[in-house]
Design a protein around this motif. Structure first.
Motif, short mmCIF file in Angstrom:
data_model
loop_
_atom_site.label_atom_id
_atom_site.label_comp_id
_atom_site.label_asym_id
_atom_site.label_seq_id
_atom_site.Cartn_x
_atom_site.Cartn_y
_atom_site.Cartn_z
N LYS A 73 66.97 26.52 33.95
CA LYS A 73 66.91 25.14 34.43
C LYS A 73 67.99 24.87 35.47
N SER A 74 69.21 25.31 35.20
CA SER A 74 70.32 25.11 36.12
C SER A 74 70.07 25.81 37.45
N ALA A 75 69.61 27.07 37.35
CA ALA A 75 69.38 27.86 38.57
C ALA A 75 68.23 27.32 39.40
N VAL A 76 67.15 26.90 38.74
CA VAL A 76 65.97 26.44 39.48
C VAL A 76 66.23 25.05 40.09
N PRO A 94 65.95 18.13 40.45
CA PRO A 94 65.08 18.49 39.31
C PRO A 94 63.60 18.31 39.69
N VAL A 95 62.93 19.41 39.94
CA VAL A 95 61.52 19.39 40.33
C VAL A 95 60.64 20.07 39.28
N VAL A 96 61.15 21.16 38.71
CA VAL A 96 60.38 21.97 37.77
C VAL A 96 60.61 21.49 36.34
N SER A 97 59.54 21.23 35.62
CA SER A 97 59.66 20.75 34.24
C SER A 97 60.11 21.86 33.31
N CYS A 98 60.68 21.47 32.20
CA CYS A 98 61.09 22.43 31.17
C CYS A 98 59.87 23.10 30.55
N ALA A 99 58.77 22.36 30.45
CA ALA A 99 57.53 22.92 29.91
C ALA A 99 57.01 24.03 30.81
N ASP A 100 57.08 23.84 32.13
CA ASP A 100 56.67 24.88 33.06
C ASP A 100 57.63 26.07 33.02
N ILE A 101 58.90 25.79 32.84
CA ILE A 101 59.88 26.88 32.73
C ILE A 101 59.51 27.79 31.56
N LEU A 102 59.14 27.21 30.42
CA LEU A 102 58.74 28.01 29.26
C LEU A 102 57.52 28.87 29.58
N ALA A 103 56.54 28.29 30.28
CA ALA A 103 55.31 29.02 30.61
C ALA A 103 55.58 30.19 31.54
N VAL A 104 56.40 29.95 32.56
CA VAL A 104 56.71 31.02 33.52
C VAL A 104 57.62 32.07 32.89
N ALA A 109 61.00 28.26 46.16
CA ALA A 109 61.87 29.26 45.54
C ALA A 109 61.83 29.24 44.02
N ALA A 110 61.09 28.30 43.44
CA ALA A 110 61.13 28.09 41.99
C ALA A 110 60.76 29.34 41.19
N LEU A 111 59.62 29.93 41.47
CA LEU A 111 59.13 31.03 40.63
C LEU A 111 59.99 32.28 40.75
N ASN A 112 60.45 32.59 41.95
CA ASN A 112 61.34 33.75 42.12
C ASN A 112 62.67 33.54 41.40
N THR A 113 63.13 32.29 41.38
CA THR A 113 64.39 31.98 40.70
C THR A 113 64.25 32.18 39.19
N ILE A 114 63.15 31.68 38.64
CA ILE A 114 62.92 31.85 37.19
C ILE A 114 62.83 33.34 36.86
N GLN A 115 62.08 34.07 37.66
CA GLN A 115 61.91 35.51 37.42
C GLN A 115 63.25 36.24 37.44
N ARG A 116 64.10 35.88 38.38
CA ARG A 116 65.41 36.54 38.51
C ARG A 116 66.26 36.33 37.25
N VAL A 117 66.30 35.11 36.74
CA VAL A 117 67.11 34.82 35.56
C VAL A 117 66.54 35.50 34.32
N VAL A 118 65.21 35.49 34.19
CA VAL A 118 64.57 36.13 33.04
C VAL A 118 64.82 37.63 33.06
N ARG A 119 64.65 38.25 34.21
CA ARG A 119 64.86 39.70 34.30
C ARG A 119 66.29 40.08 33.91
N ALA A 120 67.24 39.29 34.39
CA ALA A 120 68.65 39.57 34.06
C ALA A 120 68.88 39.44 32.56
N ALA A 121 68.27 38.42 31.94
CA ALA A 121 68.45 38.19 30.51
C ALA A 121 67.81 39.31 29.69
#
Length: 320
Positions: free
Chosen positions: A110-113, A120-130, A39-51
């Motif tokens: 970070k909180s959502a993912v 905590p599975v997804v790194s902050c560095a990967d969060i920035l990239a995605v 669920a990691a990538l969809n979660t990041i996408q959802r938060v970014v889109r909302a922002a």
């Protein structure tokens, strides 16, 4: 003698296998979280889109965070670390202080993912990239396959940030040299500079250009002078291109018309070796989108921490 040769051969084979295994497992992969957190990538996408829906400018800010992170000791999330007695935060570097933004959105991601992954599975560095990719897509740009598997640094370097992040007054040769030091070529330079098709810049970063440069459209300069006085007004913002809320090719069309906001922007189309690529991107959106995605992947591969290097931060602002 024969047995010792066999033993030596077996040892050599084992060492080669281990070396290959280390190489294979240390490579980034777009499928890195498929099993550990689907669920990691969809979660990041959802938060970014909302922002981005809430504030278009945040898309440019998140893209810029990834760029400024990767150019300082690689893509390791070091930019996100707050200052402490042992961390000389990159947030206080000249290119970032009172300028880099979007850190609260990274905290939200970070909180959502972590919640979606259960730990905590997804790194902050990967969060920035995605988040950089998702921001571009949310603003109308094309997608690309983000390589994943980075880990987070436990250190930061303000002095390195001051030395390595390109300045807005750089000329073409300075830009080429700066990108070359990161393993990036002239095509990467022009394509990645296209990220300036979104976002804003402060008056202090283009004031000298609009009052002193000759390679600028006079009407454009006059228009900017009305917003940016010769003295004062340093924090007044102006768009980096004429369609600043859309990820398109207007940035390059503007350069061809000598309407680049920053000196380092117009340097890409000023009679030098990058002119032809700028001109191509100005009318070929497919070429730009394709090259931008490839260059983002290449930039994302700058010295990543993988395997057992670094850590997965519990909080992107602090070391565990």
């Amino acid at each position: 003698m024969a047995s010792s040769k066999k033993g030596a051969l077996h040892l050599l084979t084992t060492l080669v296998f281990l070396a290959l295994a280390t190489t294979v497992f240390s490579q980034l992969s777009p499928n890195f979280y498929d099993y550990s957190c689907p669920a990691a990538l969809n979660t990041i996408q959802r938060v970014v889109r909302a922002a981005v829906n809430k504030e278009k400018r945040i898309g440019a800010s998140l893209l810029r965070l990834h760029f400024h992170d990767c150019f300082v000791n690689g893509c390791d999330g070091s930019l996100l670390l707050d200052p402490t007695s042992t961390i000389d935060s990159e947030k206080n570097a000249l290119a970032n202080i009172n300028s880099a933004r979007g850190f609260e959105v990274v905290d939200q991601i970070k909180s959502a993912v972590d919640k979606a992954c259960g730990r905590p599975v997804v790194s902050c560095a990967d969060i920035l990239a995605v988040a950089a990719k998702d921001s571009v897509v949310a603003l109308g740009g094309a997608s690309w396959k983000v390589q994943l598997g980075r880990r987070d640094s436990t250190t930061a370097s303000r002095s390195q940030a001051n030395a390595d992040i390109p300045a807005p007054n750089f000329n073409l040769q300075q830009l080429i040299d700066n990108f070359n030091r990161q393993g990036l070529n002239e095509k990467d330079l022009v394509a990645l500079s296209g990220g300036h098709t979104v976002g804003l810049a402060k008056c202090q970063n283009f004031k000298d250009r609009i009052y002193n440069d000759t390679n600028i459209d006079p009407n454009f300069a006059q228009q900017l002078k009305r917003r940016c006085p010769r003295t004062g007004g340093d924090t007044i913002l102006s768009p980096l291109d004429s369609t600043t809320k859309s990820f398109d090719t207007a940035y390059f069309s503007d350069l061809v018309k000598q309407r680049g906001l920053l000196r380092s922007d117009q340097a890409l189309f000023n009679g030098g070796s990058t002119d032809s690529l700028v001109k191509q991107y100005s009318y070929n959106s497919y070429a730009f989108s394709n090259d931008f995605g490839e260059s983002m992947i290449k930039m994302g591969n700058i010295k990543p921490l993988t395997g057992n290097q670094g850590q997965i931060r519990l909080n992107c602002r602090t070391v565990n």
